[in-house]
Design a protein around this motif. Structure first.
Motif, short mmCIF file in Angstrom:
data_model
loop_
_atom_site.label_atom_id
_atom_site.label_comp_id
_atom_site.label_asym_id
_atom_site.label_seq_id
_atom_site.Cartn_x
_atom_site.Cartn_y
_atom_site.Cartn_z
N ASP A 101 0.85 -1.19 0.00
CA ASP A 101 0.00 0.00 0.00
C ASP A 101 0.89 1.24 0.00
O ASP A 101 1.75 1.41 0.87
N LEU A 102 0.70 2.11 -0.99
CA LEU A 102 1.53 3.31 -1.10
C LEU A 102 1.29 4.30 0.03
O LEU A 102 2.07 5.24 0.21
N CYS A 103 0.20 4.10 0.75
CA CYS A 103 -0.09 4.98 1.89
C CYS A 103 0.15 4.26 3.22
O CYS A 103 -0.35 4.67 4.26
N ILE A 104 0.90 3.18 3.19
CA ILE A 104 1.11 2.36 4.38
C ILE A 104 1.81 3.15 5.48
O ILE A 104 2.66 4.01 5.21
N GLN A 105 1.42 2.87 6.72
CA GLN A 105 2.06 3.41 7.90
C GLN A 105 2.14 2.30 8.94
O GLN A 105 1.25 1.45 9.02
N PRO A 106 3.18 2.28 9.76
CA PRO A 106 3.26 1.25 10.79
C PRO A 106 2.26 1.53 11.92
O PRO A 106 1.98 2.68 12.24
N LYS A 107 1.72 0.45 12.47
CA LYS A 107 0.83 0.60 13.63
C LYS A 107 1.64 0.98 14.87
O LYS A 107 1.23 1.83 15.64
N THR A 108 2.77 0.30 15.05
CA THR A 108 3.64 0.60 16.19
C THR A 108 5.09 0.52 15.76
O THR A 108 5.44 -0.18 14.80
N ILE A 109 5.93 1.24 16.48
CA ILE A 109 7.37 1.21 16.30
C ILE A 109 8.01 1.12 17.68
O ILE A 109 7.63 1.85 18.59
N ARG A 110 8.95 0.21 17.83
CA ARG A 110 9.65 0.13 19.10
C ARG A 110 11.12 -0.18 18.88
O ARG A 110 11.50 -0.76 17.86
N LEU A 111 11.94 0.25 19.82
CA LEU A 111 13.38 0.02 19.77
C LEU A 111 13.77 -0.94 20.87
O LEU A 111 13.43 -0.74 22.04
N ASP A 112 14.44 -2.03 20.50
CA ASP A 112 14.92 -3.02 21.46
C ASP A 112 16.42 -3.14 21.29
O ASP A 112 16.91 -3.75 20.33
N GLU A 113 17.17 -2.54 22.21
CA GLU A 113 18.62 -2.48 22.13
C GLU A 113 19.05 -1.85 20.80
O GLU A 113 18.91 -0.66 20.62
N THR A 114 19.54 -2.63 19.84
CA THR A 114 20.01 -2.04 18.57
C THR A 114 19.09 -2.39 17.41
O THR A 114 19.50 -2.26 16.25
N THR A 115 17.88 -2.83 17.69
CA THR A 115 16.96 -3.26 16.64
C THR A 115 15.66 -2.48 16.70
O THR A 115 15.06 -2.33 17.77
N LEU A 116 15.22 -1.98 15.54
CA LEU A 116 13.92 -1.31 15.43
C LEU A 116 12.90 -2.31 14.89
O LEU A 116 13.17 -3.05 13.94
N PHE A 117 11.72 -2.30 15.50
CA PHE A 117 10.64 -3.19 15.08
C PHE A 117 9.47 -2.35 14.57
O PHE A 117 8.98 -1.46 15.28
N PHE A 118 9.04 -2.62 13.34
CA PHE A 118 7.89 -1.96 12.75
C PHE A 118 6.77 -2.98 12.60
O PHE A 118 6.95 -4.00 11.92
N THR A 119 5.65 -2.74 13.23
CA THR A 119 4.49 -3.61 13.08
C THR A 119 3.52 -2.93 12.12
O THR A 119 3.09 -1.79 12.36
N TRP A 120 3.17 -3.63 11.02
CA TRP A 120 2.35 -3.05 9.97
C TRP A 120 0.87 -3.38 10.19
O TRP A 120 0.54 -4.23 11.03
N PRO A 121 -0.02 -2.71 9.48
CA PRO A 121 -1.46 -2.90 9.71
C PRO A 121 -1.93 -4.35 9.62
O PRO A 121 -2.89 -4.73 10.27
N ASP A 122 -1.28 -5.18 8.80
CA ASP A 122 -1.69 -6.58 8.68
C ASP A 122 -1.05 -7.48 9.73
O ASP A 122 -1.21 -8.70 9.71
N GLY A 123 -0.30 -6.88 10.66
CA GLY A 123 0.33 -7.63 11.72
C GLY A 123 1.75 -8.07 11.42
O GLY A 123 2.44 -8.58 12.31
N HIS A 124 2.21 -7.92 10.17
CA HIS A 124 3.57 -8.31 9.82
C HIS A 124 4.57 -7.41 10.56
O HIS A 124 4.37 -6.20 10.68
N VAL A 125 5.66 -8.02 11.02
CA VAL A 125 6.69 -7.29 11.76
C VAL A 125 7.98 -7.25 10.94
O VAL A 125 8.47 -8.28 10.47
N THR A 126 8.50 -6.04 10.74
CA THR A 126 9.78 -5.84 10.07
C THR A 126 10.78 -5.36 11.10
O THR A 126 10.49 -4.47 11.89
N ARG A 127 11.95 -5.97 11.09
CA ARG A 127 12.99 -5.56 12.04
C ARG A 127 14.22 -5.07 11.28
O ARG A 127 14.59 -5.63 10.25
N TYR A 128 14.81 -4.01 11.78
CA TYR A 128 16.01 -3.45 11.17
C TYR A 128 17.06 -3.19 12.23
O TYR A 128 16.78 -2.56 13.26
#
Length: 351
Positions: A101-128
């Motif tokens: 979705d070109l208008c996608i936004q994460p539902k939540t963002i959190r930082l755990d030590e050196t990793t960022l977690f993005f939770t998307w509207p469909d529940g998928h989690v991306t970590r960087y």
């Protein structure tokens, strides 16, 4: 009057959402009372990492490792390295970018030590990993140290006393080849010394670096002055500064001789072309921007000597020659640029 006011406030709202507005003037009406939309600014800081991030309406902003980075949310979803989105063995995407979705936004963002977690509207989690984001961000790329290039003139090049690479070292050792490519990337020209004066040995040198590019002149060109060829290069005449193959679909660069008829530029624009051409030509012909070198011949009288091979980066450096008298033989070839740079990368150079 109210419509004009409403339009103004809507415009200010759009500016705020884009991060362009930092404050409101006291005389303006209360924003929240007119627009019940809640704008949430997420701000997290890690003192140990010196990491700060903010969630904007249309992008994510991260300050880490002395770098301020901005990431589009589609980019963040598209570059997900989870097993369902990315094949770590082939380094290819499994995610269909066109489905994001070109208008996608994460539902939540959190930082755990050196990793960022993005939770998307469909529940998928991306970590960087934070360092991965620095390395692959636009802002990080601008700061990236690549193999340096020197914009040189004759004085700078002569003072640098760039060493040539010996023929045997070039062919037989990685260090010799790497030293050659470092010089080549740095200045756009490089020399190999003590080469047996045969076409076969020149070809062998070329193949050490890259695939030889087949052209209308064949795999290897070998010529003396021959007016029947219909090419200035095959004469004893001087050649002005140029790069080769400008008439190819994939040309190397600029050539003042091999220009076709200018028949795609209207009369009211073509004079600007000639003005620009004059400016470029004057710059190219400044003596301080020329470096003259006399190549070592392969034969002196009846004695066979080792010769010198010159490599030129046609994307960076122009070349030419003086007119000459007597008998002269030259051989050479064209290399594929991608393969030259790939060889450099395989040797650890940031080409």
């Amino acid at each position: 009057m109210w419509c004009r006011r409403l339009s103004h406030l809507q415009s200010r709202l759009q500016d705020l959402l884009r991060g362009r507005v930092t404050c409101w003037a006291p005389q303006q009406p209360n924003f929240k009372s007119l627009f019940p939309l809640a704008i949430h600014w997420h701000h997290t800081a890690s003192t140990s990492l010196n990491c700060v991030w903010q969630q904007h309406e249309d992008h994510f902003e991260l300050q880490y490792a002395n770098t301020v980075m901005r990431f589009d949310y589609v980019w963040l979803r598209d570059h997900c390295r989870s097993a369902s989105c990315y094949n770590s063995k082939t380094h290819q995407r499994s995610l269909d970018t066109a489905t994001v979705d070109l208008c996608i936004q994460p539902k939540t963002i959190r930082l755990d030590e050196t990793t960022l977690f993005f939770t998307w509207p469909d529940g998928h989690v991306t970590r960087y990993d934070l360092d991965w984001l620095v390395k692959n961000s636009y802002e990080g790329q601008k700061q990236k140290v690549i193999q340096p290039r020197i914009l040189w003139n004759a004085e700078i090049y002569q003072q640098a006393q760039v060493p040539s690479v010996d023929f045997q070292s070039f062919l037989e050792t990685k260090e010799g080849l790497k030293n050659f490519l470092q010089n080549f990337l740095l200045y756009g020209i490089a020399f190999v010394e003590n080469v047996p004066p045969t076409q076969e040995h020149t070809e062998k040198l070329a193949e050490r670096i890259s695939l030889i590019r087949e052209t209308i002149y064949g795999r290897m060109w070998y010529f003396t002055s021959d007016f029947s060829r219909g090419d200035t290069a095959y004469t004893k005449l001087a050649l002005d500064r140029h790069t080769d193959t400008t008439y190819f679909q994939e040309p190397c660069g600029y050539n003042n001789y091999d220009r076709a008829v200018i028949n795609t530029v209207p009369y009211d624009v073509v004079h600007r072309w000639y003005t620009a051409h004059r400016t470029l030509t004057i710059e190219l012909r400044k003596p301080e921007n020329e470096f003259w070198v006399k190549l070592k011949p392969g034969r002196v009288g009846a004695k066979l000597e080792r010769c010198q091979v010159l490599f030129i980066d046609n994307w960076r450096v122009l070349h030419g020659r003086e007119s000459f008298t007597g008998y002269r033989q030259l051989c050479g070839c064209s290399l594929t640029r991608d393969d030259v740079l790939n060889t450099a990368r395989l040797l650890g150079l940031q080409a």
